[in-house]
Structure formats: C-alpha cells, structure tokens
Scaffold this motif. Structure first.
Motif, PDB file in Angstrom:
ATOM      1  N   MET A   1       0.850  -1.204   0.000  1.00 42.70           N
ATOM      2  CA  MET A   1       0.000   0.000   0.000  1.00 42.70           C
ATOM      3  C   MET A   1       0.886   1.255   0.000  1.00 42.70           C
ATOM      4  O   MET A   1       1.830   1.354   0.771  1.00 42.70           O
ATOM      5  CB  MET A   1      -0.890  -0.004   1.259  1.00 42.70           C
ATOM      6  N   PHE A   2       0.545   2.190  -0.906  1.00 43.94           N
ATOM      7  CA  PHE A   2       1.274   3.460  -0.980  1.00 43.94           C
ATOM      8  C   PHE A   2       0.429   4.576  -0.334  1.00 43.94           C
ATOM      9  O   PHE A   2      -0.808   4.472  -0.261  1.00 43.94           O
ATOM     10  CB  PHE A   2       1.500   3.854  -2.443  1.00 43.94           C
ATOM     11  N   LEU A  43       0.671   2.400  -7.820  1.00 48.78           N
ATOM     12  CA  LEU A  43       0.984   3.709  -8.386  1.00 48.78           C
ATOM     13  C   LEU A  43       0.447   3.798  -9.811  1.00 48.78           C
ATOM     14  O   LEU A  43       0.271   2.778 -10.476  1.00 48.78           O
ATOM     15  CB  LEU A  43       2.499   3.921  -8.383  1.00 48.78           C
ATOM     16  N   GLY A  47       3.971   7.017 -11.750  1.00 53.19           N
ATOM     17  CA  GLY A  47       4.699   6.621 -10.544  1.00 53.19           C
ATOM     18  C   GLY A  47       4.244   7.353  -9.293  1.00 53.19           C
ATOM     19  O   GLY A  47       5.006   7.480  -8.341  1.00 53.19           O
TER      20      GLY A  47
ATOM     21  N   GLU D  85       7.161   8.215  -3.750  1.00 58.24           N
ATOM     22  CA  GLU D  85       6.409   6.970  -3.598  1.00 58.24           C
ATOM     23  C   GLU D  85       7.231   5.782  -4.115  1.00 58.24           C
ATOM     24  O   GLU D  85       7.339   4.740  -3.458  1.00 58.24           O
ATOM     25  CB  GLU D  85       5.093   7.010  -4.413  1.00 58.24           C
ATOM     26  N   ALA D  86       7.785   5.957  -5.336  1.00 54.00           N
ATOM     27  CA  ALA D  86       8.531   4.867  -5.961  1.00 54.00           C
ATOM     28  C   ALA D  86       9.807   4.558  -5.182  1.00 54.00           C
ATOM     29  O   ALA D  86      10.173   3.387  -5.009  1.00 54.00           O
ATOM     30  CB  ALA D  86       8.865   5.228  -7.412  1.00 54.00           C
ATOM     31  N   GLN D  89       9.189   2.473  -2.142  1.00 51.02           N
ATOM     32  CA  GLN D  89       9.090   1.044  -2.459  1.00 51.02           C
ATOM     33  C   GLN D  89      10.469   0.430  -2.704  1.00 51.02           C
ATOM     34  O   GLN D  89      10.751  -0.675  -2.234  1.00 51.02           O
ATOM     35  CB  GLN D  89       8.207   0.842  -3.686  1.00 51.02           C
ATOM     36  N   TYR D 128       5.407   3.627   1.689  1.00 54.03           N
ATOM     37  CA  TYR D 128       5.089   2.332   1.097  1.00 54.03           C
ATOM     38  C   TYR D 128       5.136   1.294   2.211  1.00 54.03           C
ATOM     39  O   TYR D 128       6.082   1.266   3.000  1.00 54.03           O
ATOM     40  CB  TYR D 128       6.091   1.963  -0.001  1.00 54.03           C
ATOM     41  N   GLU D 129       4.095   0.495   2.276  1.00 52.90           N
ATOM     42  CA  GLU D 129       3.956  -0.510   3.330  1.00 52.90           C
ATOM     43  C   GLU D 129       3.825  -1.877   2.669  1.00 52.90           C
ATOM     44  O   GLU D 129       3.066  -2.022   1.709  1.00 52.90           O
ATOM     45  CB  GLU D 129       2.678  -0.175   4.118  1.00 52.90           C
TER      46      GLU D 129
END
Lengths: 132, 132, 132, 132, 132, 132
Positions: A1-2, A43, A47, D85-86, D89, D128-129
């Motif tokens: 999850m983001f 995403l 992204g 976000e990327a 991850q 990010y999880e």
C-alpha cells in the motif's frame, strides 16, 4: 500500500457543549495543523499516488472553507460539537467527495482510503480514517 | 475509525542484558517521549473518542509509576529487558486495564484499540499496538 | 551564557483590527505553543539556571490566565491587537514580574533575560526577547 | 503488533517525466528523510523486534546506494520516475531482501512487515507498506 | 526585540567543488526548509513586526527564483559554491533588498535585522544573520 | 554572522543532588538530543563555516565519551551535578578545545563562537553559548 501526506492548517474559534469539556465550554480557539493522507494500492503510470499539486490545492480549498471563522456561527455545524475528531471527519469526507468528483484527476478515482489528522498542540491530536 | 493521541514523557535509568545491546549493556538511561493513541469506531454523543483530560491524567498516572527510576531496581521488571518495545507494551496494557476499569469514563469502555509509541531519540522509536 | 527553555501552550479566540489582517479580522482562534527561555550568565550552586519545576509552574500560571478564553472579551486587552508578537511580550513581561517577585526562587533573581516564542502553526511563529 | 522505527536521510538530484509534475520536470533535487519501520507480532528472547544497531546499519547501506547521486544517471532507474512513492518502495524492497538474507539476524527473519516513509519537506511525505 | 518567523522550502540540484565535500562533489540535491526571521525593536500601530501575509509572499517570491532548478546551470551562481550557508546569505540579502524597496510595506522599512536558516535534513542546518 | 548546526544524541543515567531536584534526586536517566552550532563571521574559500563532515565526527567523538554511561560513576564529574545546563557547557568546551587543536581543520580556527543545546524531552531543553 502506498500513500502520500500533505500538511496545511486552519485557525478557528469555537466552544464545546458538555461538562466533559471543562474550560473548553467557553469560547476559545485552536490552530489545527492538518495532515491529509491519500492511500492507494498501486501507483499510476507516472509513478504517483495522486497529483500532489492538485491534492494540495484541494486540501487548501477544504481548509479554506473553515479557517478564520467562529465555527459556533456556521449553520452547517449547528447542533454539533466541532471537536478535533469531528472536524477530522468533516475534512476527510469533503476530500473524499472531491476525489470522487474528479478534482484529484484520474488518480483520485483509484484511491483506497484517506486519513486526516488534526494536531491541536504539541501534545494532542485527533484522526479519522476511512475507505473510499 | 477515529483516534486521539496524547503525548507525555518519562526519564529512566536501565541496563539491557544480551550481547546484541553492545554498550547499552551498561547502566545508562533514556527519555521516552510517549504517544498514546486511543482508537474507536464511532464518536460518543459529545463528539469525542474519549475525554482527553481524563486520558491525559490516566497516561500521566501510568507514566508516573515509571519515571525518575532505575528500572533495574524495580521488582516488577526483574528478569525482563526494559527495551522501548517492551515498555510500550507495559504502558499500553496498563492503559487498557484502566480503560476497562472505567478510569476513562464510559467512552473508555468503547475503545477498539490502543497504540503506544516511545520515541527514544530523534532517530529511533518503538511501538506496540493492541486491540481492547 | 546559559539558558533553559520550557514548552507549554494556550488556545484562544480573538479577532484583529486593521486591514492588514485580511480574513483574520473576523473572530477566529489559535493554539500558541509557547517556548519560554530563561537566560543567565552563570549557573547556581546546584548547577542550574533556575528550578525547572518552578519555572514550569510559573509558566503554566501565566498561560492559565490566557488559555480557553476569547481575548476580545478580556478587559486587560481592550484597545490592543492580541497578535502573537504582542502576546509574546505580555507573557515575557508577566514571567519577568514573577521572577523579580521571587516566584522562581533565588535563581530567578539572577536571570539576565527572557525570550518567549509563540508558534501559531507549522509555518509561523513570533518572539519577544527582553533583559531582566 | 510491535514495531521499531529508524531514521536516516538521502540527498539526490533527479527530474520527473510527465506534465503532472510541472516545474519538477526540470532537473532539481530533494532531501528525503527516511523512516523505516520494522513490524513483528512478538518480541524475541531479548525483548526486541530486531537488533536496532544492525537495522540502522542495513538502512544506512540501502540509503548509501542512493544518496549523493543524480538518479537520472543511474541505470537501475532507467525508464522509471523516481518519485518519493517509488523510492519508498525501492528502499522497502531492498530492506526486505536484506532481512530475508539474514542481514538483520534471526530477528529479521521473523518480521511481518515494513513501512518506509520519505519526508521530502515539512509539508509532504510518501510511504510504502508491505508484508514480509 | 520582537521577531516573526515564516517557513517555506525549496528543492534544488547542485554539486559542490572542493575535496572537503567528498561525495557531495557529484551532482546531487537537497530540500532546504527555510525559516526567515524578521527582527524589529518595536511593534507598529497594528501590533505587528511586519505584515505576515506580505512577508510570506515575498519569501515565496525569493524561494520561487531558486526552487526546482539545477543551481549548477544558473549564471548567477557561476564560480560560487551553493552551500547551505551561502544560499542562506543569498536569500537573506534578497529579502533585505525587497524590504528596503518597500515590498513588505512601511513595517519592512523599520526592520532591524534578518535571520535565514536552511534545514537540509533532520540533522543539519545553516544560518545567516544580518542587520538591515 | 554565519552558522552551521549538527544534531546527535546521548543516553545517560545520573542522579542530581539537591532538594530542588525532587524525584530527579534518585537514579534515573535521559536522552539528550544535542544541537551543536558553530558560528563564524565569514565563509572560507569553499563557501562553508566549517567542514560539516569533520564537525559531525568531532561531535560524535565528544558525545561518544558520555553516552551509554552512568555519569554518577564517572570520576570527571565527581562533586558536580550533571544537569543539562552543565553538560551543555562540558560539550561546548570540549568542542572548543578540539577546534583550537585543529580537529575541525583551518576553518575551525576561525570560529567565533559555539552554542550547544541539549533537548531532554519535547518540553524542556538547556543551552550554553560561548565565544571561541
């Protein structure tokens, strides 16, 4: 999850009805520093979870409807205690409505959830989390 | 899901047994800045998760049993490493016991969960999360 | 030069007179997180600037006279804009008066200066610094 | 559920492709303050989630592969937008790989999940999880 | 002495020339969270140091000339290391120029000094302080 | 005037002698998050106050002599209360000695002053400022 989180703030006057509130039953005020978190499982092609510029504008719009006001005088809050918890829900629900209406672009339609946290001082905050 | 979070702190001496702790095997100390989060699915008739004034007093009571002590000398922690993780659980469990005993009022009986986070520096923290 | 800083907060309603304030001319409110800094050239025989417990109580007393109020209704502020700058001076002057009256103990009589900072959000604060 | 969180940071140059990024399409940069959270249902015999010293070293190793670089020039990121976000991850996945390879010791093999948050300013962050 | 402080931020790419910079000699980047402090001996008739709304706009203007750029490509910085210290001076000097040109209103002409602090991570910052 | 500030931390046990300290007369402990500020009127040819990498190492060295200890057992502090104020001076004086001995390079010899702040919780800190 983001997720992505954006911070803004509002400054309001209000009073709270109920003995539980002690001195906060009188007219006083608060700065609420707002953290709005947008959650999404994947995403998009760029992204990102959501266009952070648009998200900041949408949050600013929602916050702008509340800030610099005496919430006791706002018809929409008649008969409701404008606690931090309740305002977190108001803000989250308005963000959800705007996301579903397309204000966050296509990415906003793919959101899985929202969390809104209102920090009222260096020692207290309240949150509301919902799916979308 | 709603939540409210309250911050307090404790200042303790302790040592940790086990090679993994390196220099922290010697007697040293820590300030733990504690964030206690009270979670609940719905708000009560006053529009709150729990009476934040009572919650702050209850947290202060739990923290007050630990602060300004050498935890190595406390019988209740004999044979246990008082790591930040373990202390987060101790504090959460004591808050849960008091909530169930009514110390937080009726709202405390409706809580769904607790999260306790101990910040031990600007670069490290530990949390324990439990249902209630 | 040594100093110690203690943090507390107040939550007030107020309005500000003057076109420069834009929407803040309406009744709204603020949380002011207060940092009170006590300065002194040398430490006392105990190795401290001032008894931090007494300093926290004195600050709490000064903050307690202001918090949970609508400052527009307070006679003492009639004809004065209760900006963060102005309130920082009010708080600093009251702390100075109490220090000189002995409320901080003998250490308080040796203070060289005070700084009071009011944080009104994550992006704005105001300070007042004075000698003593 | 228990967790420990460790903070580090990286400082990189990059550009982002896509109209959604506006001025961030040009070469610019960011400090990402990284919070890595290690989650585990139970504590080990030492009373910890994971050896925090090793976890800090492993995080430093992962961060060290990225910091002080222009990510536009790194072959591993060719054709990918290096958004916060990327990158959250990327960092979480590398931490997971190292945990599974034993770099965090036996405790690392018992982890249930990881959360990586990148703070890019005082008003924006991304997370990010993942499970493990 | 009174002061008000406003926070904003910029995100830039740059490289630094000189062996002292180690890996920062390569092209990398930073978020600089900027605190601009405006100092003045007395408050104006409105009870303020300076119009905080205008000050925020002026700071945004100065920051906007720098953010989302590769400072290595900016002619104005040719032959100069754009360290946090140096950029703090650039920003302070530009704020001073605008204050003297009236961009902050009459209050800006009464300022006694400026402090600009650039936070480049959770563990490092740089400041420049000047009179005006 | 320019400055750079670097953050580190130490975790110690100690007790304080004197009735003024109340419960802190017992053996307890603290995390002190340390901000060391290096001040200088002009920048060097590289555009810096001091090599921040070396400054971080020197600060780490000074902090490393104190952390993970029971200060009550350290001969160097016999007969002295190890308050935050007093420790701020100890750290500042040791940084000054090392700067004058060349540990910070040539830039360290040009420093005009030092400020060391020890944050002991989210509500209290102590500072010591000296020339050099």
């Amino acid at each position: 999850m983001f997720s992505v989180t954006i911070r803004d703030h509002l400054m309001i006057a209000h009073s709270l009805r109920g003995e539980v509130f002690g001195p906060a039953q009188g007219l006083h005020g608060a700065t609420f520093v707002v953290d709005a978190t947008f959650r999404r499982a994947t995403l998009d092609a760029d992204g990102i979870v959501v266009d952070i510029g648009r998200a900041a504008e949408v949050l600013r719009g929602v916050v702008g409807e509340l800030t610099y006001r005496n919430l006791d005088d706002e018809a929409e809050f008649a008969g409701m205690n404008t606690t931090a918890e309740a305002l977190a829900q108001v803000i989250a629900d308005r963000l959800a409505d705007r996301a579903r209406a397309g204000a966050l672009g296509d990415g906003g339609l793919e959101l899985d959830g929202l969390v809104v946290t209102l920090h009222e001082s260096h020692v207290a905050s309240a949150s509301y989390e919902r799916s979308l």
